[in-house]
Design a protein around this motif. Structure first.
Motif, PDB file in Angstrom:
ATOM      1  N   UNK A   1      24.063   9.711   6.583  1.00 27.77           N
ATOM      2  CA  UNK A   1      24.420  11.018   6.058  1.00 27.77           C
ATOM      3  C   UNK A   1      23.139  11.806   5.753  1.00 27.77           C
ATOM      4  N   UNK A   2      22.948  12.981   6.328  1.00 31.38           N
ATOM      5  CA  UNK A   2      21.702  13.733   6.129  1.00 31.38           C
ATOM      6  C   UNK A   2      21.520  14.276   4.714  1.00 31.38           C
ATOM      7  N   UNK A   3      22.518  14.151   3.867  1.00 28.10           N
ATOM      8  CA  UNK A   3      22.372  14.616   2.479  1.00 28.10           C
ATOM      9  C   UNK A   3      21.456  13.722   1.656  1.00 28.10           C
ATOM     10  N   UNK A   4      21.259  12.485   2.092  1.00 25.64           N
ATOM     11  CA  UNK A   4      20.445  11.536   1.329  1.00 25.64           C
ATOM     12  C   UNK A   4      19.001  11.619   1.793  1.00 25.64           C
ATOM     13  N   UNK A   5      18.081  11.512   0.832  1.00 29.30           N
ATOM     14  CA  UNK A   5      16.663  11.653   1.142  1.00 29.30           C
ATOM     15  C   UNK A   5      15.865  10.480   0.597  1.00 29.30           C
ATOM     16  N   UNK A   6      14.639  10.384   1.082  1.00 30.24           N
ATOM     17  CA  UNK A   6      13.676   9.382   0.625  1.00 30.24           C
ATOM     18  C   UNK A   6      12.344  10.077   0.411  1.00 30.24           C
ATOM     19  N   UNK A   7      11.450   9.429  -0.307  1.00 25.93           N
ATOM     20  CA  UNK A   7      10.065   9.866  -0.436  1.00 25.93           C
ATOM     21  C   UNK A   7       9.189   8.652  -0.173  1.00 25.93           C
ATOM     22  N   UNK A   8       7.916   8.892   0.051  1.00 23.23           N
ATOM     23  CA  UNK A   8       6.965   7.793   0.197  1.00 23.23           C
ATOM     24  C   UNK A   8       6.124   7.720  -1.065  1.00 23.23           C
ATOM     25  N   UNK A   9       6.017   6.507  -1.609  1.00 25.42           N
ATOM     26  CA  UNK A   9       5.208   6.253  -2.797  1.00 25.42           C
ATOM     27  C   UNK A   9       4.051   5.342  -2.445  1.00 25.42           C
TER      28      UNK A   9
ATOM     29  N   UNK B   1       0.788  -1.226   0.000  1.00 26.51           N
ATOM     30  CA  UNK B   1       0.000   0.000   0.000  1.00 26.51           C
ATOM     31  C   UNK B   1       0.823   1.280   0.000  1.00 26.51           C
ATOM     32  N   UNK B   2       2.084   1.180   0.342  1.00 29.39           N
ATOM     33  CA  UNK B   2       3.010   2.311   0.278  1.00 29.39           C
ATOM     34  C   UNK B   2       4.408   1.795   0.572  1.00 29.39           C
ATOM     35  N   UNK B   3       5.394   2.608   0.200  1.00 30.27           N
ATOM     36  CA  UNK B   3       6.777   2.243   0.496  1.00 30.27           C
ATOM     37  C   UNK B   3       7.623   3.491   0.647  1.00 30.27           C
ATOM     38  N   UNK B   4       8.662   3.355   1.431  1.00 29.79           N
ATOM     39  CA  UNK B   4       9.675   4.396   1.537  1.00 29.79           C
ATOM     40  C   UNK B   4      10.667   4.160   0.403  1.00 29.79           C
ATOM     41  N   UNK B   5      10.795   5.130  -0.502  1.00 27.58           N
ATOM     42  CA  UNK B   5      11.737   5.012  -1.614  1.00 27.58           C
ATOM     43  C   UNK B   5      13.078   5.539  -1.131  1.00 27.58           C
ATOM     44  N   UNK B   6      13.880   4.638  -0.588  1.00 29.84           N
ATOM     45  CA  UNK B   6      15.143   5.009   0.041  1.00 29.84           C
ATOM     46  C   UNK B   6      16.291   4.264  -0.614  1.00 29.84           C
ATOM     47  N   UNK B   7      17.484   4.496  -0.123  1.00 34.62           N
ATOM     48  CA  UNK B   7      18.656   3.796  -0.621  1.00 34.62           C
ATOM     49  C   UNK B   7      19.269   4.396  -1.871  1.00 34.62           C
ATOM     50  N   UNK B   8      18.756   5.528  -2.313  1.00 31.92           N
ATOM     51  CA  UNK B   8      19.293   6.180  -3.501  1.00 31.92           C
ATOM     52  C   UNK B   8      20.624   6.835  -3.147  1.00 31.92           C
ATOM     53  N   UNK B   9      21.702   6.485  -3.866  1.00 26.95           N
ATOM     54  CA  UNK B   9      23.024   7.017  -3.559  1.00 26.95           C
ATOM     55  C   UNK B   9      23.691   7.628  -4.786  1.00 26.95           C
ATOM     56  N   UNK B  10      22.898   8.189  -5.645  1.00 26.94           N
ATOM     57  CA  UNK B  10      23.384   8.918  -6.810  1.00 26.94           C
ATOM     58  C   UNK B  10      22.901  10.355  -6.640  1.00 26.94           C
ATOM     59  N   UNK B  11      23.800  11.315  -6.812  1.00 22.41           N
ATOM     60  CA  UNK B  11      23.443  12.714  -6.538  1.00 22.41           C
ATOM     61  C   UNK B  11      22.350  13.235  -7.461  1.00 22.41           C
ATOM     62  N   UNK B  12      22.394  12.886  -8.735  1.00 20.48           N
ATOM     63  CA  UNK B  12      21.362  13.367  -9.646  1.00 20.48           C
ATOM     64  C   UNK B  12      20.000  12.759  -9.297  1.00 20.48           C
ATOM     65  N   UNK B  13      19.969  11.478  -8.980  1.00 19.17           N
ATOM     66  CA  UNK B  13      18.722  10.843  -8.566  1.00 19.17           C
ATOM     67  C   UNK B  13      18.230  11.439  -7.245  1.00 19.17           C
TER      68      UNK B  13
END
Length: 134
Positions: free
Chosen positions: A76-84, A22-34
């Motif tokens: 590292x606080x520079x990395x972010x996630x969103x909820x989908x 029903x939803x997910x945290x879109x995390x783990x992205x470690x590319x600056x452009x993404x």
């Protein structure tokens, strides 16, 4: 409203997993452009959900339900996630081969930056892909 495409390996987290959860945290992205693209996402933006590697097809439409926040999987606080959240499955998946063969989609980021996991779509690209999947 903005439009996006996110890529995931279906063996790690498939469209069926998102619809089940029903939803997910879109995390783990470690590319600056993404990461920068995640930061630009706004609540209610629509996101095409692409299975990479083994299937290479867009499976459905998700919606951003929570804008960028600190990635819980990072120190590292520079990395972010969103909820989908899932919106609707495609009646038929749109394959990478279909996208490559469509002259109207030759400038899509999926073809130009194939390793990028979070990418913007123009409204026209989104509509074309939506029509192909219905």
């Amino acid at each position: 409203m903005n439009y996006w495409l996110v890529k995931t390996e279906p063996e790690k987290y498939a469209w069926t997993d998102l619809t089940r959860d029903g939803k997910t945290t879109w995390d783990g992205v470690r590319n600056y452009q993404a990461r920068n693209n995640l930061q630009k996402m706004q609540a209610n933006d629509l996101v095409l959900y692409y299975h990479s590697v083994s299937e290479k097809a867009i499976m459905g439409i998700a919606r951003v339900s929570q804008e960028a926040y600190p990635d819980p999987s990072a120190d590292d606080p520079r990395w972010v996630a969103v909820t989908l959240e899932p919106e609707q499955p495609f009646a038929r998946p749109v394959t990478l081969d279909q996208i490559k063969k469509d002259d109207r989609l030759q400038n899509i980021a999926l073809l130009r930056q194939s390793r990028l996991s979070v990418m913007p779509l123009t409204p026209e690209e989104f509509d074309l892909l939506l029509n192909l999947g219905q």
